[in-house]
Design a protein around this motif. Structure first.
Motif, short mmCIF file in Angstrom:
data_model
loop_
_atom_site.label_atom_id
_atom_site.label_comp_id
_atom_site.label_asym_id
_atom_site.label_seq_id
_atom_site.Cartn_x
_atom_site.Cartn_y
_atom_site.Cartn_z
N LEU A 174 0.83 -1.20 0.00
CA LEU A 174 0.00 0.00 0.00
C LEU A 174 0.86 1.25 0.00
O LEU A 174 0.61 2.19 -0.77
CB LEU A 174 -0.93 0.00 1.22
N ALA A 175 1.88 1.28 0.85
CA ALA A 175 2.75 2.46 0.92
C ALA A 175 3.48 2.67 -0.39
O ALA A 175 3.63 3.80 -0.86
CB ALA A 175 3.74 2.30 2.07
N GLU A 176 3.96 1.59 -1.01
CA GLU A 176 4.72 1.71 -2.26
C GLU A 176 3.87 2.27 -3.39
O GLU A 176 4.40 2.92 -4.30
CB GLU A 176 5.27 0.34 -2.66
N HIS A 177 2.57 2.03 -3.36
CA HIS A 177 1.71 2.49 -4.45
C HIS A 177 1.00 3.80 -4.13
O HIS A 177 0.32 4.35 -5.00
CB HIS A 177 0.68 1.41 -4.79
N LEU A 178 1.16 4.31 -2.92
CA LEU A 178 0.47 5.55 -2.53
C LEU A 178 1.40 6.75 -2.40
O LEU A 178 0.96 7.88 -2.48
CB LEU A 178 -0.25 5.35 -1.18
N TYR A 179 2.69 6.47 -2.21
CA TYR A 179 3.62 7.57 -1.91
C TYR A 179 4.74 7.63 -2.93
O TYR A 179 5.16 6.61 -3.48
CB TYR A 179 4.20 7.39 -0.51
N GLU A 180 5.28 8.86 -3.12
CA GLU A 180 6.41 9.04 -4.00
C GLU A 180 7.68 8.45 -3.40
O GLU A 180 7.72 8.07 -2.23
CB GLU A 180 6.63 10.54 -4.30
N TYR A 181 8.73 8.42 -4.23
CA TYR A 181 9.99 7.75 -3.88
C TYR A 181 10.60 8.28 -2.59
O TYR A 181 11.08 7.52 -1.76
CB TYR A 181 10.98 7.93 -5.04
#
Length: 228
Positions: A174-181
């Motif tokens: 979820l975090a990887e697909h919701l937040y920028e690098y």
């Protein structure tokens, strides 16, 4: 949903990044082919917008490298080169769509949304949750005249759940697909937003799988209207 833009024109790339962020997307920007290839190989993007005329490493070589390593992320080629032979070569290398410069941003947005729908388990143009319809333009839930406002993060989180119903989604995914690098990815913050969605939409909406993550139960189908 998270997108990578690989574009060497700093002004254009930054403008597209800001616009897509306003659409509720997490967007990273790479300004050359080497950085773009690295991010595309190491980060879990839902879609990549790729320019062909890149410094250091041409866009076509970047695309070929991704496909050779088994990366299947949808790629939309964005370029000023507009010959039909190049379009054919890009599609043969594994591109999913092609848009020539100059272009209207609205057309780019429409193509991006179409590719995101096509690659997600749920491909409906309209996302629903019981009686509610998710208005992606205004980022609110709508049921007739009633509206339920969502914060930017609540909207992104709920949309991702609705595109992936009945799938156990880990906090990391979820975090990887919701937040920028470069964003902070605090799992405790994620739990806060899930709690807020439960408060707004019901405690049974998002289920917890201990040690695995969360999943959204598919809402029951809407009853069909009786035919006269």
């Amino acid at each position: 949903m998270r997108i990578l833009i690989v574009e060497d024109d700093v002004e254009l790339g930054s403008r597209l990044q800001r616009r897509l962020q306003r659409e509720g997307l997490a967007v990273d920007l790479a300004l050359n082919g080497v950085d773009g290839r690295h991010l595309g190989e190491t980060e879990p993007y839902d879609l990549i917008v790729l320019d062909l005329g890149l410094p250091d490493l041409p866009g076509m070589a970047v695309l070929a490298a991704w496909r050779e390593t088994g990366i299947t992320t949808p790629v939309l080629i964005l370029t000023a080169r507009n010959s039909w032979r190049e379009r054919v070569e890009g599609l043969r290398q594994g591109a999913d769509d092609y848009l020539g410069k100059p272009f209207h941003v609205e057309e780019l947005l429409a193509r991006i949304q179409a590719l995101l729908r096509r690659s997600a388990p749920v491909r409906d143009t309209t996302l629903r949750l019981g009686p509610w319809r998710l208005d992606e333009q205004r980022q609110v839930l709508v049921d007739g005249p009633d509206e339920l406002p969502l914060t930017a993060t609540e909207f992104k989180l709920l949309r991702y759940f609705l595109r992936h119903p009945d799938q156990v989604l880990s906090k990391t995914r979820l975090a990887e697909h919701l937040y920028e690098y470069e964003s902070e990815r605090d799992s405790n913050v994620l739990e806060v937003y899930i709690s807020r969605l439960r408060e707004k939409l019901g405690p049974d909406l998002i289920q917890t799988r201990r040690g695995q993550g969360y999943y959204l139960r598919s809402p029951p189908p809407r009853p069909e209207r009786e035919k006269n």
